[in-house]
Design an enzyme around this catalytic site. Sequence first.
Site, PDB file in Angstrom:
ATOM      1  CB  SER A 181      -0.947  -0.002   1.193  1.00 15.82           C
ATOM      2  OG  SER A 181      -0.235  -0.188   2.389  1.00 15.82           O
ATOM      3  CG  HIS A 209      -4.135  -1.055  -1.451  1.00 17.62           C
ATOM      4  ND1 HIS A 209      -4.616   0.223  -1.615  1.00 17.62           N
ATOM      5  CD2 HIS A 209      -3.757  -1.151  -0.162  1.00 17.62           C
ATOM      6  CE1 HIS A 209      -4.517   0.882  -0.471  1.00 17.62           C
ATOM      7  NE2 HIS A 209      -4.003   0.076   0.431  1.00 17.62           N
ATOM      8  CE  LYS A 240      -7.139   0.032   1.939  1.00  7.41           C
ATOM      9  NZ  LYS A 240      -6.403  -1.003   2.644  1.00  7.41           N
TER      10      LYS A 240
HETATM   11  C1  LIG Z   1      -6.260  -1.181   4.089  1.00  9.71           C
HETATM   12  C2  LIG Z   1      -5.689  -2.518   4.338  1.00  9.71           C
HETATM   13  C3  LIG Z   1      -6.239  -3.347   5.311  1.00  9.71           C
HETATM   14  C4  LIG Z   1      -7.336  -2.898   6.217  1.00  9.71           C
HETATM   15  O1  LIG Z   1      -8.560  -2.819   5.586  1.00  9.71           O
HETATM   16  P1  LIG Z   1      -9.776  -2.189   6.375  1.00  9.71           P
HETATM   17  O2  LIG Z   1     -10.958  -2.779   5.729  1.00  9.71           O
HETATM   18  O3  LIG Z   1      -9.696  -0.708   6.224  1.00  9.71           O
HETATM   19  O4  LIG Z   1      -9.640  -2.601   7.805  1.00  9.71           O
HETATM   20  C5  LIG Z   1      -5.717  -4.618   5.446  1.00  9.71           C
HETATM   21  N1  LIG Z   1      -4.686  -5.040   4.689  1.00  9.71           N
HETATM   22  C6  LIG Z   1      -4.121  -4.256   3.763  1.00  9.71           C
HETATM   23  C7  LIG Z   1      -2.986  -4.776   2.932  1.00  9.71           C
HETATM   24  C8  LIG Z   1      -4.595  -2.963   3.559  1.00  9.71           C
HETATM   25  O5  LIG Z   1      -4.027  -2.188   2.642  1.00  9.71           O
END
Ligand SMILES: *Cc1c(COP(=O)(O)O)cnc(C)c1O
Length: 393
Positions: A181, A209, A240
Amino acid sequence: MSKTDWIQQEIETLQAQGLYNRIRTIESPQGAWLVVDGRRVLNFCSNNYLGLANHPDIVNAAKKSAEALGIGPAAVRSIAGTMTLHVELEKRLAQFKGVEAAITFQSGFTANLAAIPALVGKEDVIFSDKLNHASIIDGCRLSGAKIIAYEHNDVKSLEEQIKANLNQYRRALIVTDGVFSMDGDIAPLPDISEIAKKYDILLMVDDAHGEGVLGKGGRGIVDHFGLHGQVDVEVGTMSKAFGVVGGIVAGKSVIIEWLRQRGRPFLFSSAVTVPDAAACLAAIDLLEDSTQLVDKLWSNAKYFKAEMKRLGFNTGVSETPITPIMLGEAKLAQEFSRELFDEGVFAMAIGYPTVAQGRARIRVMISAAHLQDDLNKGLEAFGKVGRKLGVIQ
Ligand SMILES: *Cc1c(COP(=O)(O)O)cnc(C)c1O
């Protein structure tokens, strides 16, 4: 001395180092433009990859479901909080991802906290990429398994660690982010899956992502590499690209069934609400109907990245719409972000501990919601601030 003085001192240290995160408040719906602290600014921060967070179909689905079924699930899933929408969402997610089954959680974070400790324990070993997301790291720690971090995206390092350690443990798990990310690079999943096969180790990828971004119509990293059936566990999020909230674990039915019995955030924390589940279903409908938004996301990302390079910025190793602008020192990154804000562009500085010391950056998140004109305005602001602060010529 009060017993909280140390906290105040820590906060002051963060401020002095430029690492204190001043959290801005958004006063408008998510979109290409936001109202932030009373100003209309171009949004380069959100994970709203496809612009779904305020999409009319999704808003309508949430509204209708609330009118029909209310809001709260009123209990944990395993007692009386599983509603038809939760079950339908899991079926549709499994179809969308091309796997046997799926289970949903409150968030991607809790999906990792559920999955990892359910699969490995004290007698086991986890091989984890050095740059894995915090929720993977916390899931690994919670499991009590031995954690061995291999060099980032380095398959040789992974295999060396496996050879040196595997036989001392009962079972093993390889875990990696799909898309990283902070840098936007992609895990070499075909090679990792070969190794998992060779040593007969469970393989898990966190596709937070990649969901809605990679693969055909946003089906994720496994689809991107054509690895269907070769990755045991796919974690994901609906916060996301899906524009809603909620975590996913997708894979073989036996693993999903096990998580319904042993995934602690499933058993001891209530599920997403009715409107959330309905909104996620509407997001899947949109993704299945057309690849238009995903295509637009990629064409925007390619354009922006190429133009930033032309201006002379270092955009690191990104292969995805995540575009880091590498600046080095946290203070410079914070100053850059403030100057951009004055120019009407909202782009966050990211420093330690989210990234390593000396690797601070501005991270630009490109979205299908951006118009060409928006991207050009952003490029102009980056050029101006970059020259002013001596980052580019
Ligand atoms: C954003 C993210 C999460 C967390 O996701 P949420 O639904 O916001 O808790 C978990 N793992 C990765 C790799 C992320 O980028």
